[in-house]
Design a protein around this motif. Structure first.
Motif, PDB file in Angstrom:
ATOM      1  N   ILE A   9       1.087  -1.462  -0.005  1.00 48.93           N
ATOM      2  CA  ILE A   9       0.298   0.315   0.108  1.00 48.93           C
ATOM      3  C   ILE A   9       1.253   1.572   0.354  1.00 48.93           C
ATOM      4  O   ILE A   9       0.499   1.900  -0.821  1.00 48.93           O
ATOM      5  CB  ILE A   9      -1.106   0.405   1.482  1.00 48.93           C
ATOM      6  N   SER A  10       1.765   1.194   1.230  1.00 44.04           N
ATOM      7  CA  SER A  10       3.108   2.246   0.438  1.00 44.04           C
ATOM      8  C   SER A  10       3.167   2.626  -0.238  1.00 44.04           C
ATOM      9  O   SER A  10       4.229   3.734  -0.733  1.00 44.04           O
ATOM     10  CB  SER A  10       3.804   1.888   2.027  1.00 44.04           C
ATOM     11  N   ARG A  11       3.730   1.986  -0.992  1.00 43.74           N
ATOM     12  CA  ARG A  11       4.625   1.475  -2.451  1.00 43.74           C
ATOM     13  C   ARG A  11       3.465   2.619  -3.523  1.00 43.74           C
ATOM     14  O   ARG A  11       4.114   2.818  -4.458  1.00 43.74           O
ATOM     15  CB  ARG A  11       5.160   0.510  -3.295  1.00 43.74           C
ATOM     16  N   CYS A  12       2.511   1.845  -3.359  1.00 45.94           N
ATOM     17  CA  CYS A  12       0.708   2.387  -4.301  1.00 45.94           C
ATOM     18  C   CYS A  12       0.297   3.649  -3.997  1.00 45.94           C
ATOM     19  O   CYS A  12       1.198   4.538  -4.626  1.00 45.94           O
ATOM     20  CB  CYS A  12      -0.013   1.359  -4.027  1.00 45.94           C
ATOM     21  N   GLN A  13       0.867   3.533  -2.974  1.00 41.61           N
ATOM     22  CA  GLN A  13       0.756   5.330  -1.991  1.00 41.61           C
ATOM     23  C   GLN A  13       1.577   6.475  -2.782  1.00 41.61           C
ATOM     24  O   GLN A  13       1.723   7.708  -3.269  1.00 41.61           O
ATOM     25  CB  GLN A  13       0.377   5.912  -1.148  1.00 41.61           C
ATOM     26  N   GLN A  14       2.606   5.725  -3.304  1.00 44.12           N
ATOM     27  CA  GLN A  14       3.903   6.946  -3.570  1.00 44.12           C
ATOM     28  C   GLN A  14       3.848   6.439  -5.644  1.00 44.12           C
ATOM     29  O   GLN A  14       4.654   6.986  -6.287  1.00 44.12           O
ATOM     30  CB  GLN A  14       5.728   6.067  -2.732  1.00 44.12           C
ATOM     31  N   GLY A  15       2.744   5.781  -6.341  1.00 46.04           N
ATOM     32  CA  GLY A  15       2.890   5.920  -7.897  1.00 46.04           C
ATOM     33  C   GLY A  15       3.253   4.313  -8.244  1.00 46.04           C
ATOM     34  O   GLY A  15       3.736   4.217  -9.120  1.00 46.04           O
ATOM     35  N   GLN A  17       3.303   1.488  -9.616  1.00 41.70           N
ATOM     36  CA  GLN A  17       2.469   0.390 -10.449  1.00 41.70           C
ATOM     37  C   GLN A  17       2.190  -0.876 -10.724  1.00 41.70           C
ATOM     38  O   GLN A  17       1.545  -1.675 -10.610  1.00 41.70           O
ATOM     39  CB  GLN A  17       2.888   0.366 -11.811  1.00 41.70           C
ATOM     40  N   ASP A  18       3.712  -1.414 -10.401  1.00 36.17           N
ATOM     41  CA  ASP A  18       4.218  -2.815  -9.922  1.00 36.17           C
ATOM     42  C   ASP A  18       3.024  -3.703  -8.690  1.00 36.17           C
ATOM     43  O   ASP A  18       2.681  -4.117  -8.365  1.00 36.17           O
ATOM     44  CB  ASP A  18       5.554  -2.747  -9.867  1.00 36.17           C
ATOM     45  N   ALA A  19       3.184  -2.272  -7.567  1.00 36.10           N
ATOM     46  CA  ALA A  19       2.298  -3.076  -6.255  1.00 36.10           C
ATOM     47  C   ALA A  19       0.850  -2.734  -6.295  1.00 36.10           C
ATOM     48  O   ALA A  19       0.467  -3.626  -6.167  1.00 36.10           O
ATOM     49  CB  ALA A  19       3.014  -1.559  -5.522  1.00 36.10           C
ATOM     50  N   LEU A  20       0.303  -2.172  -7.517  1.00 34.85           N
ATOM     51  CA  LEU A  20      -1.064  -2.094  -7.706  1.00 34.85           C
ATOM     52  C   LEU A  20      -1.251  -3.266  -8.766  1.00 34.85           C
ATOM     53  O   LEU A  20      -2.040  -4.459  -8.165  1.00 34.85           O
ATOM     54  CB  LEU A  20      -1.063  -0.338  -8.962  1.00 34.85           C
ATOM     55  N   PHE A  53      -9.997   0.204  -9.990  1.00 32.79           N
ATOM     56  CA  PHE A  53      -8.428  -0.296  -9.352  1.00 32.79           C
ATOM     57  C   PHE A  53      -7.749   1.385 -10.240  1.00 32.79           C
ATOM     58  O   PHE A  53      -7.278   1.618  -9.873  1.00 32.79           O
ATOM     59  CB  PHE A  53      -7.864  -1.106  -9.874  1.00 32.79           C
ATOM     60  N   LEU A  54      -8.285   2.009 -10.929  1.00 29.08           N
ATOM     61  CA  LEU A  54      -8.019   2.870 -11.926  1.00 29.08           C
ATOM     62  C   LEU A  54      -8.524   3.870 -10.458  1.00 29.08           C
ATOM     63  O   LEU A  54      -7.619   5.396  -9.825  1.00 29.08           O
ATOM     64  CB  LEU A  54      -8.662   3.158 -13.009  1.00 29.08           C
ATOM     65  N   LYS A  55      -9.650   3.960 -10.474  1.00 30.68           N
ATOM     66  CA  LYS A  55      -9.856   4.808  -8.471  1.00 30.68           C
ATOM     67  C   LYS A  55      -8.785   4.343  -7.453  1.00 30.68           C
ATOM     68  O   LYS A  55      -8.163   5.764  -7.133  1.00 30.68           O
ATOM     69  CB  LYS A  55     -11.554   4.631  -8.173  1.00 30.68           C
ATOM     70  N   LEU A  56      -8.903   3.234  -7.320  1.00 23.30           N
ATOM     71  CA  LEU A  56      -8.205   3.000  -6.255  1.00 23.30           C
ATOM     72  C   LEU A  56      -6.418   3.606  -6.311  1.00 23.30           C
ATOM     73  O   LEU A  56      -6.421   4.651  -6.016  1.00 23.30           O
ATOM     74  CB  LEU A  56      -7.289   1.386  -5.981  1.00 23.30           C
ATOM     75  N   PHE A  57      -5.990   3.649  -7.751  1.00 22.75           N
ATOM     76  CA  PHE A  57      -4.655   4.544  -8.029  1.00 22.75           C
ATOM     77  C   PHE A  57      -4.901   5.859  -7.767  1.00 22.75           C
ATOM     78  O   PHE A  57      -3.802   5.867  -7.115  1.00 22.75           O
ATOM     79  CB  PHE A  57      -4.005   3.580  -9.119  1.00 22.75           C
ATOM     80  N   ARG A  58      -5.611   5.976  -7.550  1.00 23.32           N
ATOM     81  CA  ARG A  58      -5.709   7.918  -7.416  1.00 23.32           C
ATOM     82  C   ARG A  58      -5.884   8.626  -6.740  1.00 23.32           C
ATOM     83  O   ARG A  58      -5.578   9.542  -6.211  1.00 23.32           O
ATOM     84  CB  ARG A  58      -6.745   8.373  -8.728  1.00 23.32           C
TER      85      ARG A  58
END
Lengths: 189, 168
Positions: A9-15, A17-20, A53-58
């Protein structure tokens, strides 16, 4: 929430994409189940998965970790799915005749084969679900399709366990009334 | 559909959802064998669960999720890609040649040059003609010239400024 998921989640919060993608691999079936459970249509359910998943990434930056991640995600899926269900209700291709009996829109006569029966049943389930209040529908899908506990449903819906039980009770009662013939037919499927 | 008995009605759904305590579970299980109403109520709940869940599980099994991920990746790329006018603007901002201080005077200078050239361009009276010979006399004047474009030689004989004769 375990440490591995926390890191993702922390990695995804930093943008990242692999984490997503890893989050997608962990949760896509659950997201799809809920989406499909609400809209009962493959294409719509897939659109919802994509949108979620797009919303989640944003918006994952707004996730503070105060609740479980899956309840945060489930809430997002349910809200998106119910929005979609509202939109497609208007453009539904399946129709009810004056007596309330279900007919496919292409005018094909009903035959007692299983494919058509499945299609008919799905149409009925979809119509019955639309008659539930959104909260009852959400509680029912979380419980019956995704198998969440009362506590998990309460967290995802932001309400008490008592409220979850009440929503489940009235949702089930209404669905059983609307689908009583089909439950006897389809229950043993 | 028959209603469950009042004695276990509140517990029956919890029992079905596996949310009862051990004590509650024993109570319901002791009651069920002798109560067709509660059995039917449980069957209805099971039937509803099947109707809701089975098609979903079948759909999940059939689905191609890697393809869904590809669509998500594409969606992210599209969301990250700025619109074309933003790309042009950012390119103008970073290119030293096109920084505002340089390109506005440069464009203005070029525009003035073009305008000046167009305004003062000497246009020939016979475009494309080259004079081969020109003779003057008190009575007649003669001019011979080639029209390159039409590949024609013109001999122009004229008497005075007012009366002109043309032959070719």
């Amino acid at each position: 929430m375990n440490q591995e998921e926390n890191d993702l989640i922390s990695r995804c919060q930093q943008g990242d994409q692999d984490a997503l993608k890893e989050i997608f691999n962990l949760y896509h079936k659950k997201v799809y189940r809920i989406a499909y459970g609400v809209v009962r249509q493959r294409e719509e359910a897939l659109d919802i998965v994509q949108e979620v998943f797009l919303k989640l990434f944003r918006s994952i930056k707004n996730f503070t970790g105060k609740s479980h991640f899956y309840t945060y995600l489930y809430r997002m899926v349910m809200n998106t799915a119910i929005d979609h269900a509202r939109k497609i209700k208007k453009s539904r291709t399946l129709s009810l005749d004056e007596n309330g009996s279900f007919e496919p829109s292409d005018g094909v006569e009903k035959r007692p084969d299983s494919i058509l029966l499945d299609k008919e049943l799905e149409g009925r389930v979809k119509q019955a679900m639309e008659k539930l209040q959104p909260d009852q529908r959400a509680a029912l899908i979380f419980r019956e399709v995704e198998g969440l506990s009362y506590e998990e449903i309460a967290e995802a819906m932001g309400c008490s366990i008592g409220t979850v039980m009440s929503r489940l009770h009235y949702g089930r009662k209404k669905m059983q009334e609307l689908l009583k013939d089909y439950i006897r037919l389809g229950g043993g499927k | 559909m028959k209603d469950p008995c009042p004695s276990v009605s509140k517990l029956l759904e919890k029992y079905f959802d596996r949310e009862v305590t051990e004590e509650e579970r024993s109570l319901v299980e002791a009651h069920l064998p002798g109560c067709p109403n509660c059995q039917e109520a449980l069957n209805m709940m099971t039937g509803l669960r099947d109707v809701l869940k089975n098609p979903v599980e079948e759909a999940v099994e059939k689905e191609d999720f890697p393809w869904v991920w590809q669509k998500i990746e594409r969606g992210i790329r599209l969301a990250e890609k700025p619109p074309w006018w933003e790309s042009i603007r950012s390119w103008l901002d970073i290119s030293p040649l096109f920084k505002r201080r340089v390109w506005i005077p440069a464009v203005a200078t070029v525009a003035i040059l073009i305008f000046t050239l167009v305004l003062f361009k000497k246009t020939p009276s016979h475009p494309g003609a080259s004079v081969v010979e020109y003779l003057e006399s008190p009575i007649y004047n003669v001019m011979v010239y080639d029209l390159e474009k039409a590949k024609v030689t013109v001999i122009w004989l004229f008497e005075g400024p007012e009366q002109e004769e043309f032959s070719s």
